[in-house]
Structures are given as structure tokens and as C-alpha cells.
Write a protein that holds these residues in place. Sequence first.
Motif, PDB file in Angstrom:
ATOM      1  N   ALA A  53      33.127  44.424 -11.192  1.00 18.07           N
ATOM      2  CA  ALA A  53      33.487  43.043 -10.881  1.00 18.07           C
ATOM      3  C   ALA A  53      32.194  42.231 -10.903  1.00 18.07           C
ATOM      4  O   ALA A  53      31.221  42.606 -10.251  1.00 18.07           O
ATOM      5  CB  ALA A  53      34.157  42.957  -9.519  1.00 18.07           C
ATOM      6  N   LEU A  54      32.182  41.160 -11.661  1.00 18.66           N
ATOM      7  CA  LEU A  54      31.013  40.296 -11.797  1.00 18.66           C
ATOM      8  C   LEU A  54      31.350  38.938 -11.216  1.00 18.66           C
ATOM      9  O   LEU A  54      32.394  38.369 -11.514  1.00 18.66           O
ATOM     10  CB  LEU A  54      30.627  40.134 -13.265  1.00 18.66           C
ATOM     11  CG  LEU A  54      30.430  41.418 -14.067  1.00 18.66           C
ATOM     12  CD1 LEU A  54      30.161  41.091 -15.530  1.00 18.66           C
ATOM     13  CD2 LEU A  54      29.316  42.244 -13.470  1.00 18.66           C
ATOM     14  N   THR A  55      30.452  38.410 -10.389  1.00 23.82           N
ATOM     15  CA  THR A  55      30.680  37.097  -9.795  1.00 23.82           C
ATOM     16  C   THR A  55      29.427  36.252  -9.966  1.00 23.82           C
ATOM     17  O   THR A  55      28.341  36.657  -9.527  1.00 23.82           O
ATOM     18  CB  THR A  55      31.019  37.215  -8.295  1.00 23.82           C
ATOM     19  OG1 THR A  55      32.101  38.122  -8.126  1.00 23.82           O
ATOM     20  CG2 THR A  55      31.391  35.868  -7.720  1.00 23.82           C
ATOM     21  N   ASP A  56      29.574  35.102 -10.598  1.00 21.39           N
ATOM     22  CA  ASP A  56      28.442  34.181 -10.757  1.00 21.39           C
ATOM     23  C   ASP A  56      28.126  33.583  -9.394  1.00 21.39           C
ATOM     24  O   ASP A  56      28.957  32.924  -8.784  1.00 21.39           O
ATOM     25  CB  ASP A  56      28.799  33.089 -11.755  1.00 21.39           C
ATOM     26  CG  ASP A  56      27.663  32.117 -12.026  1.00 21.39           C
ATOM     27  OD1 ASP A  56      26.591  32.247 -11.407  1.00 21.39           O
ATOM     28  OD2 ASP A  56      27.849  31.220 -12.855  1.00 21.39           O
ATOM     29  N   GLN A  57      26.903  33.822  -8.922  1.00 21.89           N
ATOM     30  CA  GLN A  57      26.458  33.358  -7.612  1.00 21.89           C
ATOM     31  C   GLN A  57      25.407  32.251  -7.721  1.00 21.89           C
ATOM     32  O   GLN A  57      24.825  31.851  -6.714  1.00 21.89           O
ATOM     33  CB  GLN A  57      25.859  34.536  -6.836  1.00 21.89           C
ATOM     34  CG  GLN A  57      26.815  35.663  -6.587  1.00 21.89           C
ATOM     35  CD  GLN A  57      27.777  35.376  -5.458  1.00 21.89           C
ATOM     36  OE1 GLN A  57      27.490  34.586  -4.560  1.00 21.89           O
ATOM     37  NE2 GLN A  57      28.927  36.006  -5.489  1.00 21.89           N
TER      38      GLN A  57
END
Length: 178
Positions: free
Chosen positions: A92-96
Amino acid sequence: MTLTARPALSGLPKRHGAMTLDLVAPGPLTTIAPYAGKVEAVSQTLEKAHGLVLPATGTLTTSRSTSLQWFGRDMWLLSGVTPGAGLSAHAALTDQSDGWAVFDLTGPDGAAVMARLTPVDLRLSACPVGTAIRTEAEHMMVAITRTAPDNLRIIGFRSMAKSLAHAIETAMERVAAG
């Protein structure tokens, strides 16, 4: 409507004694949370795309302007580059990027400054280059990495950037005053 990106705060860098606090623009920030049983696949994909493998708990790896740091249980933070192709199949990739403010505290007294704000021992002997820690500073959650013998990178919530910068600057003033 046009949205324009703005820095988390203004007025930096600040200097007190031999210490400097500055806001850093690390580029894209992405959290990586491998799916169950996919840690090795994530590490291999990162190595192929960015030349970095998942670092061990409490550590940081870098390659040129890209860094990958442990960011909590089963989570890592990729900085400086957009994740390579294929990574989303394994994690799971989340732009932070818009959620964090990144500071560099540079100078010989970084550990003494941060000792006033956090319960973690950040002296070079206890926190060598490549160490990545999640802790609190002045009651705010932060991630701290030692990127060089005289540099601590401090990542805090963007919504608290002004408070965090103020707390660090106040501690810098106190250390500089002796």
C-alpha cells in the motif's frame, strides 16, 4: 480554482550559537506498507527501481537524493522520488508529501537541543548516522533521523510545523546561552 503549494512556514533558517534550523524540501514523501508476505518483494522492487532495499527497524538508507527510512511497524518512508513501477502490486502506497514538514537541525549541539524536547538519547554514540527513530518532541509526534554526524532531520506534522519550529528554536537559544 487554482491551488498553489506553499511552504509549511516561513522565517527559516534560524541560527543560534553553532546551530542552524532550516526547512527542507525533500521531494515526494511516500509511505510504503507491504502486503502480508510481500516484504521481500517490496525490497527487491525498491532495489531495482531506486537502488535501495528496505532498511531494518530503526535505520535509514540513502542513495543520492533518495532516502528510505523505517517509519513504524511494517512501514517505511520513501523520500525524494516517486515510487517506481510495480511497487503498488506488493504494498500500500500513500503520498504523504503535503502532510509533513521536514527540518534539518545542523551543528554540534543537536543532541543537546533535542534533549530538551524528546526523551530519546540522540548523542552520536547512541544515535549513529543512519538511525531512524519515531518519538515525540514537545508533545508532538515526530520522526528523527541522523543523516550526518552534525545533522538531525526532524519530520513533524505539517499542521504543527510552526509549533515544532518554535520549540526547537527555543531549545537552540537555551543551549547557545549555556
